[in-house]
Scaffold this motif. Structure first.
Motif, PDB file in Angstrom:
ATOM      1  N   SER A 191      -8.980   6.076  -5.043  1.00  0.00           N
ATOM      2  CA  SER A 191      -9.515   5.010  -4.049  1.00  0.00           C
ATOM      3  C   SER A 191      -8.277   4.049  -3.939  1.00  0.00           C
ATOM      4  CB  SER A 191     -10.634   4.599  -4.208  1.00  0.00           C
ATOM      5  OG  SER A 191     -11.126   3.755  -3.407  1.00  0.00           O
ATOM      6  N   GLY A 192      -7.929   3.816  -2.551  1.00  0.00           N
ATOM      7  CA  GLY A 192      -6.779   2.548  -2.568  1.00  0.00           C
ATOM      8  C   GLY A 192      -5.352   3.202  -2.734  1.00  0.00           C
ATOM      9  N   HIS A 212     -11.691  14.790  -1.014  1.00  0.00           N
ATOM     10  CA  HIS A 212     -12.067  14.811  -2.423  1.00  0.00           C
ATOM     11  C   HIS A 212     -12.569  16.053  -2.669  1.00  0.00           C
ATOM     12  CE1 HIS A 212     -10.755  10.765  -3.265  1.00  0.00           C
ATOM     13  NE2 HIS A 212     -11.796  10.239  -2.010  1.00  0.00           N
ATOM     14  N   VAL A 221       1.029  -1.352   0.120  1.00  0.00           N
ATOM     15  CA  VAL A 221      -0.038   0.023   0.057  1.00  0.00           C
ATOM     16  C   VAL A 221       1.013   1.219   0.052  1.00  0.00           C
ATOM     17  CG1 VAL A 221      -1.642   1.178   1.250  1.00  0.00           C
ATOM     18  CG2 VAL A 221      -1.841  -1.282   1.153  1.00  0.00           C
ATOM     19  N   GLU A 281     -11.014  12.495   5.149  1.00  0.00           N
ATOM     20  CA  GLU A 281     -12.007  12.483   4.368  1.00  0.00           C
ATOM     21  C   GLU A 281     -13.260  12.968   5.504  1.00  0.00           C
ATOM     22  OE1 GLU A 281     -13.302   9.896   1.376  1.00  0.00           O
ATOM     23  OE2 GLU A 281     -11.144   9.140   1.132  1.00  0.00           O
ATOM     24  N   SER A 332      -5.518   7.243   3.229  1.00  0.00           N
ATOM     25  CA  SER A 332      -5.859   6.871   4.682  1.00  0.00           C
ATOM     26  C   SER A 332      -4.833   6.448   5.775  1.00  0.00           C
ATOM     27  CB  SER A 332      -7.373   6.238   4.792  1.00  0.00           C
ATOM     28  OG  SER A 332      -8.204   7.031   4.125  1.00  0.00           O
ATOM     29  N   THR A 333      -4.294   5.562   5.017  1.00  0.00           N
ATOM     30  CA  THR A 333      -3.274   4.646   5.563  1.00  0.00           C
ATOM     31  C   THR A 333      -2.188   5.397   6.069  1.00  0.00           C
ATOM     32  OG1 THR A 333      -3.817   2.550   3.970  1.00  0.00           O
ATOM     33  CG2 THR A 333      -1.683   2.617   5.306  1.00  0.00           C
ATOM     34  N   GLU A 359      -2.224   1.748  12.558  1.00  0.00           N
ATOM     35  CA  GLU A 359      -1.695   0.665  11.498  1.00  0.00           C
ATOM     36  C   GLU A 359      -0.003   0.692  11.953  1.00  0.00           C
ATOM     37  OE1 GLU A 359      -3.202  -1.331   9.958  1.00  0.00           O
ATOM     38  OE2 GLU A 359      -5.405  -0.403   9.436  1.00  0.00           O
TER      39      GLU A 359
HETATM   40  N1  LIG Z   1      -6.968  -2.866   7.387  1.00  0.00           N
HETATM   41  C1  LIG Z   1      -6.859  -3.469   6.249  1.00  0.00           C
HETATM   42  N2  LIG Z   1      -6.641  -4.862   5.810  1.00  0.00           N
HETATM   43  C2  LIG Z   1      -6.433  -5.060   4.514  1.00  0.00           C
HETATM   44  N3  LIG Z   1      -6.352  -4.257   3.639  1.00  0.00           N
HETATM   45  C3  LIG Z   1      -6.313  -2.880   3.944  1.00  0.00           C
HETATM   46  C4  LIG Z   1      -6.841  -2.415   5.237  1.00  0.00           C
HETATM   47  N4  LIG Z   1      -6.892  -1.075   5.179  1.00  0.00           N
HETATM   48  C5  LIG Z   1      -6.362  -0.670   4.045  1.00  0.00           C
HETATM   49  N5  LIG Z   1      -6.321  -1.849   2.989  1.00  0.00           N
HETATM   50  C6  LIG Z   1      -6.102  -1.742   1.743  1.00  0.00           C
HETATM   51  O1  LIG Z   1      -5.058  -0.948   1.407  1.00  0.00           O
HETATM   52  C7  LIG Z   1      -5.393  -0.081   0.210  1.00  0.00           C
HETATM   53  C8  LIG Z   1      -5.371   1.325   0.618  1.00  0.00           C
HETATM   54  O2  LIG Z   1      -6.110   1.785   1.347  1.00  0.00           O
HETATM   55  P1  LIG Z   1      -6.450   3.286   1.792  1.00  0.00           P
HETATM   56  O3  LIG Z   1      -7.734   3.110   2.697  1.00  0.00           O
HETATM   57  O4  LIG Z   1      -5.275   3.728   2.493  1.00  0.00           O
HETATM   58  O5  LIG Z   1      -6.634   3.928   0.530  1.00  0.00           O
HETATM   59  P2  LIG Z   1      -7.393   5.210   0.247  1.00  0.00           P
HETATM   60  O6  LIG Z   1      -6.459   5.972  -0.853  1.00  0.00           O
HETATM   61  O7  LIG Z   1      -7.530   6.072   1.354  1.00  0.00           O
HETATM   62  O8  LIG Z   1      -8.579   4.953  -0.503  1.00  0.00           O
HETATM   63  P3  LIG Z   1     -10.079   5.600  -0.239  1.00  0.00           P
HETATM   64  O9  LIG Z   1     -10.128   7.034  -1.114  1.00  0.00           O
HETATM   65  O10 LIG Z   1     -10.877   4.478  -0.895  1.00  0.00           O
HETATM   66  O11 LIG Z   1     -10.547   5.742   0.880  1.00  0.00           O
HETATM   67  C9  LIG Z   1      -6.637  -0.505  -0.410  1.00  0.00           C
HETATM   68  O12 LIG Z   1      -6.397  -1.551  -1.385  1.00  0.00           O
HETATM   69  C10 LIG Z   1      -7.369  -0.925   0.807  1.00  0.00           C
HETATM   70  O13 LIG Z   1      -8.214  -2.023   0.510  1.00  0.00           O
END
Ligand SMILES: Nc1ncnc2c1ncn2[C@@H]1O[C@H](COP(=O)(O)OP(=O)(O)OP(=O)(O)O)[C@@H](O)[C@H]1O
Length: 283
Positions: free
Chosen positions: A65-66, A234, A45, A201, A70-71, A80
């Motif tokens: 997305s993804g 967004h 990620v 968000e 958020s991570t 995390e």
């Molecule tokens: N706890 C978790 N266990 C498994 N996969 C996860 C977990 N948290 C996030 N992911 C995966 O990590 C990737 C990144 O997630 P993240 O939420 O950081 O993306 P994002 O850019 O914030 O997306 P969004 O705009 O949809 O919120 C995604 O593929 C998500 O499915």
């Protein structure tokens, strides 16, 4: 270890040895990611992410997305872990601590101390439903910071006033609109007096007519010179108004970053241009 020493460190998860950077040198960024790797199972990620935020800077992260937006916030809030790399917050390693001159994976006490630097506002408000608004705000200052109930209540009043909800202190979250609940969540985070505010968000769960009141509160906070803000959103028009810098994330890396007038209005990278086509031009 003093501020000029360096040491080798073990990655929190892999135990792999990595070089430790200098500590808290003058003018250091308040947030610093160095080659941070985060995996969920087979998915990488964050892919050796290098990312910095200076004290007082307002930074917006945008991206598909993804892409890992958020991570980044969840890792900072210690919700995390990381698989590799080093993160510094306010000059101290977030996921490591010093033991006998070496950086080792951080223990719970270190993480608890580091969390005090940051407040986070989530998409889904995350208020305690069985507690009044006041109690939602005083709970952490009393139990985490050790404030007296009276002092914490004073603080709650101040921050409720700031978010325009002073008269709602005795209500329960279910008696408030989504926009009001989110403003309580902002007051709750502020009541811990963090140096850094993380917004994940914050308006995406709200009905469109309630978005403005939450953005207004965040915009007012952005006027605080010393408060560092990291925002995932967004809302491109809003990002343009409040950000010192916008970072476009894709596949766990920063593809493009710069002032909002560049990244949001005249992006250099094709991937940024493609992504922004899905939004109304924030010009
Ligand atoms: N706890 C978790 N266990 C498994 N996969 C996860 C977990 N948290 C996030 N992911 C995966 O990590 C990737 C990144 O997630 P993240 O939420 O950081 O993306 P994002 O850019 O914030 O997306 P969004 O705009 O949809 O919120 C995604 O593929 C998500 O499915």
């Amino acid at each position: 270890m003093n501020s000029t020493d360096t040491a080798n460190t073990a990655s929190p998860e892999t135990g792999q040895t990595i070089a430790a950077p200098d500590q808290a040198a003058a003018g250091e960024p308040i947030i610093k990611f160095e080659k941070v790797i985060k995996r969920f199972g087979d998915i990488t990620v964050l892919d050796e992410l290098d990312f910095q935020v200076r004290k007082g800077e307002k930074v917006t992260i945008i991206g598909p997305s993804g892409s890992g937006k958020s991570t980044v916030l969840r890792i900072l809030m210690t919700l995390e872990t990381i698989n590799d790399g080093v993160i510094h917050v306010a000059g101290k390693p977030l996921w490591h601590e010093e033991k006998d001159g070496r950086l080792v994976p951080a223990g719970e006490e270190h993480l608890r101390e580091m969390r005090k630097e940051m407040g986070m506002v989530f998409q889904q408000f995350n208020l305690f439903p069985h507690m009044t608004v006041r109690r939602n705000i005083t709970e952490a200052p009393v139990h985490v910071l050790g404030l007296s109930k009276a002092k914490a209540a004073e603080r709650a009043e101040k921050y409720l006033d700031l978010v325009g909800l002073a008269e709602h202190a005795d209500k329960f979250p279910s008696q408030l609109s989504g926009g009001q609940q989110q403003r309580v969540a902002i007051a709750r985070a502020l009541a811990m007096r963090p140096n850094i505010m993380l917004f994940d968000e914050p308006t995406s769960a709200l009905d469109p007519e309630l978005v403005g009141e939450v953005l207004n509160v965040i915009q007012r906070l952005a006027g605080e010179h010393d408060l560092t803000m990291l925002l995932v959103t967004h809302e491109m028009q809003f990002a343009k108004q409040i950000s010192d810098r916008v970072c476009f994330f894709d596949k766990g890396r920063i593809v493009e970053e710069g002032p909002p007038e560049q990244v949001l209005v005249a992006p250099h990278e094709t991937r940024t241009q493609e992504f922004l086509k899905g939004f109304i031009n924030p010009e």
